[in-house]
Scaffold this motif. Structure first.
Motif, mmCIF file in Angstrom:
data_model
loop_
_atom_site.group_PDB
_atom_site.id
_atom_site.type_symbol
_atom_site.label_atom_id
_atom_site.label_comp_id
_atom_site.label_asym_id
_atom_site.label_seq_id
_atom_site.Cartn_x
_atom_site.Cartn_y
_atom_site.Cartn_z
ATOM 1 N N THR A 1 10.614 10.085 -3.754
ATOM 2 C CA THR A 1 11.803 9.243 -3.626
ATOM 3 C C THR A 1 11.435 7.964 -2.877
ATOM 4 O O THR A 1 10.382 7.880 -2.236
ATOM 5 N N LYS A 2 12.320 7.000 -2.947
ATOM 6 C CA LYS A 2 12.137 5.744 -2.212
ATOM 7 C C LYS A 2 12.013 6.040 -0.721
ATOM 8 O O LYS A 2 11.163 5.467 -0.032
ATOM 9 N N ILE A 3 12.830 6.960 -0.231
ATOM 10 C CA ILE A 3 12.810 7.312 1.197
ATOM 11 C C ILE A 3 11.456 7.902 1.584
ATOM 12 O O ILE A 3 10.884 7.538 2.611
ATOM 13 N N GLU A 4 10.927 8.794 0.747
ATOM 14 C CA GLU A 4 9.624 9.388 1.047
ATOM 15 C C GLU A 4 8.524 8.333 1.022
ATOM 16 O O GLU A 4 7.682 8.279 1.923
ATOM 17 N N ALA A 5 8.544 7.486 0.007
ATOM 18 C CA ALA A 5 7.528 6.426 -0.092
ATOM 19 C C ALA A 5 7.636 5.468 1.100
ATOM 20 O O ALA A 5 6.618 5.082 1.684
ATOM 21 N N ASP A 6 8.872 5.099 1.466
ATOM 22 C CA ASP A 6 9.077 4.221 2.628
ATOM 23 C C ASP A 6 8.522 4.864 3.894
ATOM 24 O O ASP A 6 7.874 4.205 4.713
ATOM 25 N N SER A 7 8.808 6.140 4.057
ATOM 26 C CA SER A 7 8.347 6.858 5.253
ATOM 27 C C SER A 7 6.823 6.853 5.340
ATOM 28 O O SER A 7 6.248 6.578 6.394
ATOM 29 N N VAL A 8 6.180 7.149 4.230
ATOM 30 C CA VAL A 8 4.717 7.177 4.208
ATOM 31 C C VAL A 8 4.148 5.784 4.458
ATOM 32 O O VAL A 8 3.255 5.607 5.292
ATOM 33 N N MET A 9 4.671 4.799 3.776
ATOM 34 C CA MET A 9 4.114 3.443 3.899
ATOM 35 C C MET A 9 4.384 2.841 5.281
ATOM 36 O O MET A 9 3.602 2.024 5.759
ATOM 37 N N SER A 10 5.460 3.262 5.936
ATOM 38 C CA SER A 10 5.731 2.746 7.280
ATOM 39 C C SER A 10 4.773 3.339 8.307
ATOM 40 O O SER A 10 4.607 2.785 9.394
#
Length: 150
Positions: free
Chosen positions: A56-65
Motif C-alpha cells: 500500500t501507499k502507507i507501507e511504501a511511505d513508511s519504508v521509504m521514510s
C-alpha cells in the motif's frame, strides 16, 4: 494482544542461505540501472516478487521514510533487513493462524469461552480458570476496541 500479554514474542528467524540469495537476486533484478539502491517503485516490484502483493501507499511511505537521508533509495542492507522482518511477521501470523485453527474445532472462525477453556486445559492444565477468563476478556475487549477504530 494475547501473545504479547502472555510474554510470548515471535522467535528470531534467520533466512537460509538459499533464501538470502533469492532476496539479493530480487534486489539486483529490481535495481534496473545498477544504482545500488531501490527506488519506491523498485521496492514495490520487489515486494510483489517476494510476497505476492503490491504494498500500500502507507507501507511504501513508511519504508521509504526510514531510508538513510543521504541516499536516494533503499540500500541492499536496508532491503534485506526489511524483507527479513516481513518474513518473520509472516511466519508468526501463520503460526498464530495454525494454533487458532487447531482450537476452532467447529470451524466457526471464532472461539467461544468454552472453546478457549478447553484449549487452555490442553496446553496449560495448571492455569487457573480465573486467569483463563481474564485473558479471554482482555482479548474480547481488545477486539472490540479494534473494531470501533475501523
Amino acid at each position: 494482544m494475547f501473545f504479547s500479554e502472555a510474554g510470548a514474542r515471535p522467535r528470531t528467524w534467520e533466512a537460509s542461505p538459499s533464501e538470502h540469495k533469492k532476496w539479493v537476486k530480487v534486489f539486483k533484478a529490481c535495481d534496473e540501472d545498477n544504482k545500488g539502491y531501490l527506488s519506491r517503485e523498485d521496492f514495490k516490484v520487489a515486494v510483489v516478487m517476494l510476497f505476492g502483493y503490491k504494498p500500500t501507499k502507507i507501507e511504501a511511505d513508511s519504508v521509504m521514510s526510514s531510508v538513510n537521508p543521504n541516499t536516494s533509495g533503499l540500500s541492499l542492507e536496508e532491503f534485506l533487513s526489511i524483507v527479513r522482518k516481513k518474513k518473520e511477521v509472516q511466519l508468526h501470523r501463520n503460526e498464530i493462524r495454525h494454533i487458532f485453527t487447531a482450537f476452532d474445532r467447529h470451524y466457526r472462525g471464532y472461539l467461544t469461552l468454552e472453546d478457549f477453556k478447553k484449549a487452555f486445559r490442553q496446553v496449560a492444565p495448571k492455569l487457573s480458570e480465573r486467569t483463563i477468563l481474564e485473558v479471554f476478556r482482555s482479548i474480547v475487549t481488545q477486539k472490540k476496541a479494534d473494531i470501533q477504530r475501523h
